[in-house]
Design a protein around this motif. Structure first.
Motif, PDB file in Angstrom:
ATOM      1  N   UNK A 193      15.408  11.283   0.984  1.00  0.00           N
ATOM      2  CA  UNK A 193      16.026  10.268   1.850  1.00  0.00           C
ATOM      3  C   UNK A 193      15.009   9.358   2.538  1.00  0.00           C
ATOM      4  N   UNK A 194      13.833   9.894   2.772  1.00  0.00           N
ATOM      5  CA  UNK A 194      12.850   9.120   3.559  1.00  0.00           C
ATOM      6  C   UNK A 194      11.452   9.640   3.236  1.00  0.00           C
ATOM      7  N   UNK A 195      10.497   8.727   3.063  1.00  0.00           N
ATOM      8  CA  UNK A 195       9.120   9.118   2.741  1.00  0.00           C
ATOM      9  C   UNK A 195       8.201   7.984   3.196  1.00  0.00           C
ATOM     10  N   UNK A 196       7.501   8.195   4.298  1.00  0.00           N
ATOM     11  CA  UNK A 196       6.699   7.123   4.899  1.00  0.00           C
ATOM     12  C   UNK A 196       5.213   7.372   4.700  1.00  0.00           C
ATOM     13  N   UNK A 197       4.500   6.293   4.444  1.00  0.00           N
ATOM     14  CA  UNK A 197       3.037   6.331   4.410  1.00  0.00           C
ATOM     15  C   UNK A 197       2.512   4.998   4.915  1.00  0.00           C
ATOM     16  N   UNK A 198       1.196   4.936   5.119  1.00  0.00           N
ATOM     17  CA  UNK A 198       0.533   3.696   5.557  1.00  0.00           C
ATOM     18  C   UNK A 198      -0.180   3.112   4.347  1.00  0.00           C
ATOM     19  N   UNK A 199       0.215   1.907   3.944  1.00  0.00           N
ATOM     20  CA  UNK A 199      -0.395   1.327   2.760  1.00  0.00           C
ATOM     21  C   UNK A 199       0.008  -0.116   2.554  1.00  0.00           C
TER      22      UNK A 199
ATOM     23  N   UNK B  67      -1.038  10.284   3.078  1.00  0.00           N
ATOM     24  CA  UNK B  67       0.113   9.861   3.892  1.00  0.00           C
ATOM     25  C   UNK B  67      -0.322   9.039   5.095  1.00  0.00           C
ATOM     26  N   UNK B  68      -1.580   9.201   5.531  1.00  0.00           N
ATOM     27  CA  UNK B  68      -2.028   8.476   6.729  1.00  0.00           C
ATOM     28  C   UNK B  68      -2.692   7.189   6.378  1.00  0.00           C
TER      29      UNK B  68
ATOM     30  N   UNK C  55      -4.105  -5.247   4.908  1.00  0.00           N
ATOM     31  CA  UNK C  55      -2.651  -5.422   4.814  1.00  0.00           C
ATOM     32  C   UNK C  55      -1.902  -4.101   4.952  1.00  0.00           C
ATOM     33  N   UNK C  56      -2.596  -3.017   5.256  1.00  0.00           N
ATOM     34  CA  UNK C  56      -1.947  -1.711   5.381  1.00  0.00           C
ATOM     35  C   UNK C  56      -0.992  -1.711   6.579  1.00  0.00           C
ATOM     36  N   UNK C  57       0.164  -1.087   6.377  1.00  0.00           N
ATOM     37  CA  UNK C  57       1.164  -0.957   7.439  1.00  0.00           C
ATOM     38  C   UNK C  57       2.064   0.220   7.083  1.00  0.00           C
ATOM     39  N   UNK C  58       2.718   0.820   8.077  1.00  0.00           N
ATOM     40  CA  UNK C  58       3.651   1.919   7.773  1.00  0.00           C
ATOM     41  C   UNK C  58       4.837   1.394   6.941  1.00  0.00           C
ATOM     42  N   UNK C  59       5.105   2.065   5.831  1.00  0.00           N
ATOM     43  CA  UNK C  59       6.223   1.664   4.966  1.00  0.00           C
ATOM     44  C   UNK C  59       6.953   2.911   4.482  1.00  0.00           C
ATOM     45  N   UNK C  60       8.233   2.747   4.246  1.00  0.00           N
ATOM     46  CA  UNK C  60       9.053   3.789   3.626  1.00  0.00           C
ATOM     47  C   UNK C  60       9.097   3.473   2.133  1.00  0.00           C
TER      48      UNK C  60
ATOM     49  N   UNK D 170      -7.541   3.362  -3.388  1.00  0.00           N
ATOM     50  CA  UNK D 170      -7.491   2.574  -2.155  1.00  0.00           C
ATOM     51  C   UNK D 170      -6.673   3.277  -1.086  1.00  0.00           C
ATOM     52  N   UNK D 171      -5.664   4.037  -1.488  1.00  0.00           N
ATOM     53  CA  UNK D 171      -4.811   4.759  -0.548  1.00  0.00           C
ATOM     54  C   UNK D 171      -5.252   6.211  -0.374  1.00  0.00           C
ATOM     55  N   UNK D 172      -6.498   6.482  -0.650  1.00  0.00           N
ATOM     56  CA  UNK D 172      -7.058   7.814  -0.414  1.00  0.00           C
ATOM     57  C   UNK D 172      -6.565   8.866  -1.373  1.00  0.00           C
ATOM     58  N   UNK D 173      -6.225   8.477  -2.601  1.00  0.00           N
ATOM     59  CA  UNK D 173      -5.703   9.442  -3.554  1.00  0.00           C
ATOM     60  C   UNK D 173      -6.311   9.278  -4.925  1.00  0.00           C
TER      61      UNK D 173
END
Length: 469
Positions: A352-358, A468-469, A318-323, A444-447
């Motif tokens: 203002x903006x912070x995007x990652x894939x999750x 972030x990726x 279900x991972x997708x680019x999200x702000x 799960x998000x590499x952190x």
């Protein structure tokens, strides 16, 4: 029936079948094929460079000699050719030259060949075989040419010495091939035994693990080769399995301990209501309490399921680019009303903006758990701060900082365990799964989940560090 037939085979055939099916045998067979192929290539190169070179030299010499005699024909006719042949035979120290000049009546005009070679019927034809030279049968290679006016010329060389050299070379290559085959088979056996020896510890460890003993590990050598890397991978896998088994046992014990109380309470209330069924209010209260306890149990199992999915990576699809900024703003708006009702202040510090894939839902639940915990343990009139920022190019931090009592270092080390609750939080609502879910989502998000003292103290700062990726 195939298995029965195989078991009925004699011991020798059974051992042979195991050998043929073994990976070591296949590797050994591959080694043998490569070695024999390399030996065959070497033999072909050697043959081309020796016997082939002799043949090419002979062919070049015959062509040059024939062209020279044809030039003499153009200059002086049959007499000049006959004179040239006589000179060359006289100068033939090795006694390998063969010549024959025939006239129109098929009479020999010059040369040392007794008769015209069989098969030399066309101009420019090559003849290989036995011929008679001055009464002696020799193996020769001859080039026949028509000079014109029905004159024919045959130029050849005695190749018996070269043929013997070719035979000796072929015999040497044959013996070398046999030696190479023996060496290849011997090397294959050594290779198979070496593979079995290096794989034996891994096989023994796997058998011990299959028998239920999880304490075994693959012993490693100091070579740091592929087998050591395989052993390290197996040991890491076994360590992970061991930790999971311990965690499963811990979760089972914790579930039995933490869910026993609400189940027992719901049963007692229902039995009490059943005993006093004449009182509708008591019956209603007992049913409401039972429903509340069952809802609590359902929430616990839902949380455990989400944690298990996150730890197993089942939600990665279900991972997708999200702000995450609008997501965190929604969480702050939802919990802002809760904070306001308690006289608390919920601050935000969002870019203002912070995007990652999750996974948006899991991140929202994890961040909500952090804010909910902070508000729960912050006293009335306290302050909670939700922030997010970029750390370098590949890390994102989502942090919640409160002004509550904080956590002792020993409790922070265990805060991610399922159902763990510090002594100071025993009286607060909850099941001890909130930070476990946060930790599973972070991994799960590499952190990871990082807990530290707030600045300034007292308080706790809980931060999710995410890839972030």
């Amino acid at each position: 029936m195939g298995g029965t037939a195989q078991r009925d085979l004699p011991a020798g055939w059974d051992a042979l079948l195991r050998l043929l099916r073994s990976a070591g045998f296949r590797f050994a067979l591959l080694f043998t094929g490569v070695f024999i192929g390399a030996s065959a290539l070497f033999a072909a190169v050697l043959w081309y460079a020796t016997a082939g070179s002799l043949d090419r030299q002979t062919a070049v010499a015959l062509r040059a000699d024939t062209l020279g005699l044809m030039e003499r024909w153009r200059e002086g006719g049959p007499g000049a050719v006959a004179e040239a042949i006589a000179e060359r035979l006289a100068a033939d120290v090795e006694n390998t030259a063969i010549y024959l000049l025939l006239g129109p009546d098929r009479r020999r005009l010059a040369g040392n060949l007794d008769r015209w070679p069989a098969g030399a019927t066309d101009d420019g034809v090559w003849v290989y075989g036995i011929v008679e030279r001055e009464g002696t049968r020799v193996e020769a290679r001859i080039l026949a040419r028509e000079l014109g006016e029905d004159y024919w010329l045959a130029v050849g060389r005695d190749v018996e010495e070269k043929q013997r050299l070719r035979e000796l070379l072929a015999e040497g290559i044959g013996w070398s091939a046999l030696g190479a085959l023996v060496f290849a088979l011997g090397g294959a056996v050594v290779l198979r035994r070496a593979l079995e020896s290096r794989l034996h510890p891994a096989v023994q460890t796997a058998r011990a693990i299959a028998a239920g003993d999880l304490s075994h590990r693959v012993p490693l050598s100091r070579r740091e080769d592929e087998f050591d890397r395989l052993g390290e991978g197996m040991n890491d896998m076994l360590d992970r399995i061991d930790r999971l088994m311990v965690a499963v046992r811990g979760v089972s014990d914790a579930i039995a301990h933490d869910l026993r109380t609400p189940i027992a309470r719901a049963r007692a209330k229902l039995e009490e209501a059943l005993a006093g069924s004449d009182d509708p209010e008591a019956l209603r209260a007992a049913m409401e309490q039972g429903i509340a306890d069952l809802d609590h149990i359902s929430r616990v199992f839902s949380a455990l399921l989400r944690i298990a999915e996150a730890e197993a990576g089942a939600r990665r699809a279900a991972f997708a680019p999200i702000d995450v900024v609008p997501l965190l703003a929604e969480i702050a708006e939802f919990y802002g009303a809760v904070a306001e009702s308690r006289g608390q202040v919920l601050e935000t510090a969002l870019p203002p903006w912070l995007e990652l894939v999750g996974d948006r839902d899991l991140l929202a639940q994890a961040a909500g758990n952090l804010v909910d915990n902070a508000l729960k343990f912050t006293p009335d009139g306290g302050r909670v701060r939700l922030s997010a920022r970029m750390l370098g190019r590949e890390r994102i931090e989502i942090a919640v900082e409160d002004s509550g009592p904080g956590l002792a270092p020993a409790d922070r080390a265990r805060a991610g365990e399922r159902f763990f609750r510090a002594d100071a939080s025993r009286g607060t609502p909850g099941s001890g799964l909130g930070l476990s879910l946060v930790q599973a989502v972070a991994r799960l998000h590499g952190g990871e989940l990082v807990l530290q003292d707030a600045d300034p103290p007292p308080g706790l700062r809980a931060a999710m560090l995410l890839g972030a990726g």
